[in-house]
Design an enzyme around this catalytic site. Structure first.
Site: not given
Ligand code: FMN
Length: 218
Positions: A194-198
């Protein structure tokens, strides 16, 4: 969790934004992890889950990339098959380094591999060639892969000629066709979150033969 994240969770069978990549144990085997992610992609019904982007480069460093099918994974590395007179083959023969990348969108997963490349044995290529349908075997003989083709007619004529030559007998392994194995020096697993917090986890081959691991910022 936002509505978008919830939808993603459903679409990714709960894997994309919920489950990260666990901390790798010192003795974790990234080739096994690759195999298990590929298995998950196959089970998820992804068409040609074994399609990978294969990057090669000339000795001067000019890159080129194309899709191939990954046909073997074992502790020695990753195997694909091709024409040994193709553009990729001449680049690999002159500069035996390659990178591959696979992306399974629905699972929000990507794997990248860097490695050194060598040809598999003729026996290994022959064993794989045997498993291909007759049409694909004829095609391997007929195609001068990567070289200019004046028109479609010429290809069809070559196919007819190969069919006649092998009529009533097995279509043998062409001497100009076979596999390459990419022996990995680094393997990176990427899990969308989520939220590009890969999550990103890189395994690097050590001189001792083991692997070191490192997380990277997304
Ligand atoms: C999904 C997919 C899978 C492919 N698999 C292979 C393969 O396993 N081997 C191969 O030689 N070409 C395969 N191709 C064709 C290559 O992308 C490429 O056109 C061909 O190998 C010539 O590349 P080159 O001129 O860089 O050598 C595949 C193409 C696609 C789209």
């Amino acid at each position: 969790m936002s509505l978008k994240s919830s939808i993603k969770t459903v679409l990714t069978l709960g894997q994309g934004v919920v489950t990260g990549i666990p901390e790798a144990a010192a003795d974790a085997d990234p080739i096994e992890l690759f195999r298990s992610w590929l298995e998950t992609a196959v089970e998820a019904g992804i068409h040609e889950a074994n399609a990978i982007a294969l990057a090669t480069a000339t000795p001067e460093g000019a890159p080129s990339v194309r899709m191939v099918l990954l046909k073997g994974i074992d502790e020695r590395g990753f195997v694909f098959y091709t024409n040994y007179e193709s553009r990729k083959a001449s680049e690999l023969d002159a500069n035996p380094k390659a990178a591959l990348c696979v992306h399974w969108a629905v699972l929000e997963r990507q794997i990248r591999v860097n490695g050194t490349v060598s040809r598999v044995s003729e026996a290994e290529s022959a064993a794989y060639f045997e498993t291909r349908g007759r049409g694909s075997r004829v095609g391997a003989w007929a195609s001068l892969q990567s070289r200019p083709l004046p028109d479609r007619e010429e290809l069809e004529a070559r196919v007819r000629e190969v069919r006649e030559r092998f009529e009533g007998s097995d279509v043998s392994l062409p001497p100009f066709w076979g596999g390459y194995r990419i022996e990995p020096t680094a393997i990176e697993f990427w899990q969308g979150k989520a939220d590009r917090l890969h999550d990103r986890l890189v395994f690097t081959r050590e001189a001792t033969g083991g692997w070191s691991t490192q997380r990277l910022y997304p």
